[in-house]
Design a protein around this motif. Structure first.
Motif, PDB file in Angstrom:
ATOM      1  N   UNK A   1       0.771  -0.677  -0.273  1.00 22.91           N
ATOM      2  CA  UNK A   1      -0.028   0.200   0.021  1.00 22.91           C
ATOM      3  C   UNK A   1       1.075   1.138   0.187  1.00 22.91           C
ATOM      4  N   UNK A   2       1.856   1.897   0.576  1.00 19.09           N
ATOM      5  CA  UNK A   2       2.720   2.379   0.867  1.00 19.09           C
ATOM      6  C   UNK A   2       3.426   2.795  -0.705  1.00 19.09           C
ATOM      7  N   UNK A   3       3.964   1.325  -1.081  1.00 18.39           N
ATOM      8  CA  UNK A   3       4.323   1.237  -2.409  1.00 18.39           C
ATOM      9  C   UNK A   3       3.465   1.890  -3.611  1.00 18.39           C
ATOM     10  N   UNK A   4       2.398   1.681  -3.776  1.00 18.40           N
ATOM     11  CA  UNK A   4       1.402   2.174  -4.498  1.00 18.40           C
ATOM     12  C   UNK A   4       1.774   3.794  -3.736  1.00 18.40           C
ATOM     13  N   UNK A   5       0.938   3.716  -2.875  1.00 22.63           N
ATOM     14  CA  UNK A   5       1.047   5.503  -2.906  1.00 22.63           C
ATOM     15  C   UNK A   5       2.454   6.340  -3.433  1.00 22.63           C
ATOM     16  N   UNK A   6       3.400   5.592  -2.687  1.00 22.82           N
ATOM     17  CA  UNK A   6       4.822   6.366  -3.767  1.00 22.82           C
ATOM     18  C   UNK A   6       4.937   6.077  -4.807  1.00 22.82           C
ATOM     19  N   UNK A   7       4.368   5.954  -5.870  1.00 15.83           N
ATOM     20  CA  UNK A   7       3.757   4.925  -7.171  1.00 15.83           C
ATOM     21  C   UNK A   7       3.123   6.720  -7.419  1.00 15.83           C
ATOM     22  N   UNK A   8       2.227   6.698  -7.579  1.00 11.86           N
ATOM     23  CA  UNK A   8       1.102   7.565  -7.420  1.00 11.86           C
ATOM     24  C   UNK A   8       1.774   8.927  -7.262  1.00 11.86           C
TER      25      UNK A   8
ATOM     26  N   UNK B   1       2.493  11.841 -10.306  1.00  7.61           N
ATOM     27  CA  UNK B   1       1.669  12.615 -10.162  1.00  7.61           C
ATOM     28  C   UNK B   1       2.451  13.909 -10.286  1.00  7.61           C
ATOM     29  N   UNK B   2       3.933  13.699  -9.857  1.00 10.77           N
ATOM     30  CA  UNK B   2       4.776  15.032  -9.954  1.00 10.77           C
ATOM     31  C   UNK B   2       5.475  15.043 -11.545  1.00 10.77           C
ATOM     32  N   UNK B   3       5.212  13.134 -11.917  1.00 12.31           N
ATOM     33  CA  UNK B   3       5.534  13.184 -13.886  1.00 12.31           C
ATOM     34  C   UNK B   3       4.397  14.115 -14.511  1.00 12.31           C
TER      35      UNK B   3
ATOM     36  N   UNK C   1      -1.844   9.719 -16.033  1.00 14.17           N
ATOM     37  CA  UNK C   1      -3.595   9.852 -14.685  1.00 14.17           C
ATOM     38  C   UNK C   1      -3.891   8.437 -15.067  1.00 14.17           C
ATOM     39  N   UNK C   2      -4.070   7.203 -15.662  1.00 15.08           N
ATOM     40  CA  UNK C   2      -4.826   5.489 -15.293  1.00 15.08           C
ATOM     41  C   UNK C   2      -3.861   5.150 -14.574  1.00 15.08           C
ATOM     42  N   UNK C   3      -1.990   5.591 -14.670  1.00 14.99           N
ATOM     43  CA  UNK C   3      -1.783   4.512 -13.390  1.00 14.99           C
ATOM     44  C   UNK C   3      -1.286   4.937 -11.668  1.00 14.99           C
ATOM     45  N   UNK C   4      -2.466   6.413 -12.271  1.00 17.25           N
ATOM     46  CA  UNK C   4      -2.343   7.515 -10.651  1.00 17.25           C
ATOM     47  C   UNK C   4      -3.894   6.699  -9.925  1.00 17.25           C
ATOM     48  N   UNK C   5      -4.312   6.179 -11.181  1.00 19.47           N
ATOM     49  CA  UNK C   5      -5.958   6.055 -10.151  1.00 19.47           C
ATOM     50  C   UNK C   5      -5.900   4.409  -9.854  1.00 19.47           C
TER      51      UNK C   5
ATOM     52  N   UNK D   1     -10.014  -2.955 -22.200  1.00 19.92           N
ATOM     53  CA  UNK D   1      -8.895  -2.490 -21.823  1.00 19.92           C
ATOM     54  C   UNK D   1      -8.816  -1.036 -20.810  1.00 19.92           C
ATOM     55  N   UNK D   2      -7.263  -0.296 -20.395  1.00 18.57           N
ATOM     56  CA  UNK D   2      -7.573   0.448 -19.632  1.00 18.57           C
ATOM     57  C   UNK D   2      -7.055   1.644 -20.614  1.00 18.57           C
ATOM     58  N   UNK D   3      -8.040   2.576 -20.355  1.00 25.61           N
ATOM     59  CA  UNK D   3      -7.877   4.053 -21.640  1.00 25.61           C
ATOM     60  C   UNK D   3      -6.983   4.356 -21.116  1.00 25.61           C
ATOM     61  N   UNK D   4      -5.951   4.722 -22.325  1.00 28.34           N
ATOM     62  CA  UNK D   4      -4.543   5.321 -22.092  1.00 28.34           C
ATOM     63  C   UNK D   4      -3.970   4.943 -21.621  1.00 28.34           C
ATOM     64  N   UNK D   5      -4.119   3.148 -21.589  1.00 24.67           N
ATOM     65  CA  UNK D   5      -3.113   2.492 -21.323  1.00 24.67           C
ATOM     66  C   UNK D   5      -3.858   1.119 -22.106  1.00 24.67           C
ATOM     67  N   UNK D   6      -3.872   0.583 -23.493  1.00 26.79           N
ATOM     68  CA  UNK D   6      -4.225  -0.018 -23.930  1.00 26.79           C
ATOM     69  C   UNK D   6      -3.928  -1.425 -23.710  1.00 26.79           C
ATOM     70  N   UNK D   7      -2.767  -1.721 -23.036  1.00 28.63           N
ATOM     71  CA  UNK D   7      -2.168  -2.796 -22.942  1.00 28.63           C
ATOM     72  C   UNK D   7      -2.148  -3.353 -21.701  1.00 28.63           C
TER      73      UNK D   7
END
Length: 164
Positions: free
Chosen positions: A20-27, A31-33, A49-53, A121-127
């Motif tokens: 969970x902490x790793x996912x917060x760090x990724x998000x 977001x900064x990126x 944005x899709x990966x943040x969600x 598939x995820x919009x913006x990240x179709x793979x």
């Protein structure tokens, strides 16, 4: 047997919390990126944005087990304080049963939702299939069920310690 289960719970809750902490760090990093690419470079990265969600969904469902384990998820403070000591364990059992029923429903329907969503598939990240976002519900529910049972066996009342 009880100590073995509590040891398993400490291990699973620890893994869930680290993830969970790793996912917060990724998000946060994404977001900064995204801010840099959108406002500085003026070339927004739709996939971020899709990966943040995606990572926030996983963060929430992996963080829920720790809240259950600490007794902070289903808060019945006023009722618990007003009850005689003999009835407190019954209240603990009822709260644990209600939480278990809820998590079993989330597990069942979350898995069904993930399987049904696997064709999307995820919009913006179709793979990536939406399965990987939706499967967070049953995975988190399994961790939460372990935390609920552990909290019933070895109650922690973290919310009562901070209450005024």
């Amino acid at each position: 047997m009880k100590e073995r289960f509590l040891q398993l719970e400490r291990w699973t809750s620890g893994i869930a919390m680290v993830l969970a902490c790793l996912m917060l760090a990724v998000a946060s990093g994404l977001a900064v990126f995204q801010i840099v690419t959108r406002f500085v470079l003026e070339q927004p990265a739709e996939w971020s944005e899709v990966l943040i969600r995606f990572s926030l969904i996983w963060m929430v469902f992996l963080g829920i087990p720790m809240a259950f384990r600490q007794g902070a998820m289903v808060s019945v403070d006023a009722l618990y304080r007003a009850m005689p000591d003999k009835l407190k364990r019954i209240l603990d059992a009822l709260v644990a049963l209600a939480a278990l029923i809820l998590m079993i429903i989330v597990l069942w329907w979350g898995y069904d939702y993930a399987v049904r969503g696997s064709v999307q598939t995820m919009a913006g990240l179709e793979v990536l299939s939406m399965f990987w976002a939706y499967i967070a519900m049953p995975v988190g529910a399994v961790f939460a069920i372990i935390g609920i049972i552990a909290n019933y066996l070895d109650p922690r009342r973290m919310e009562l310690e901070t209450a005024q």
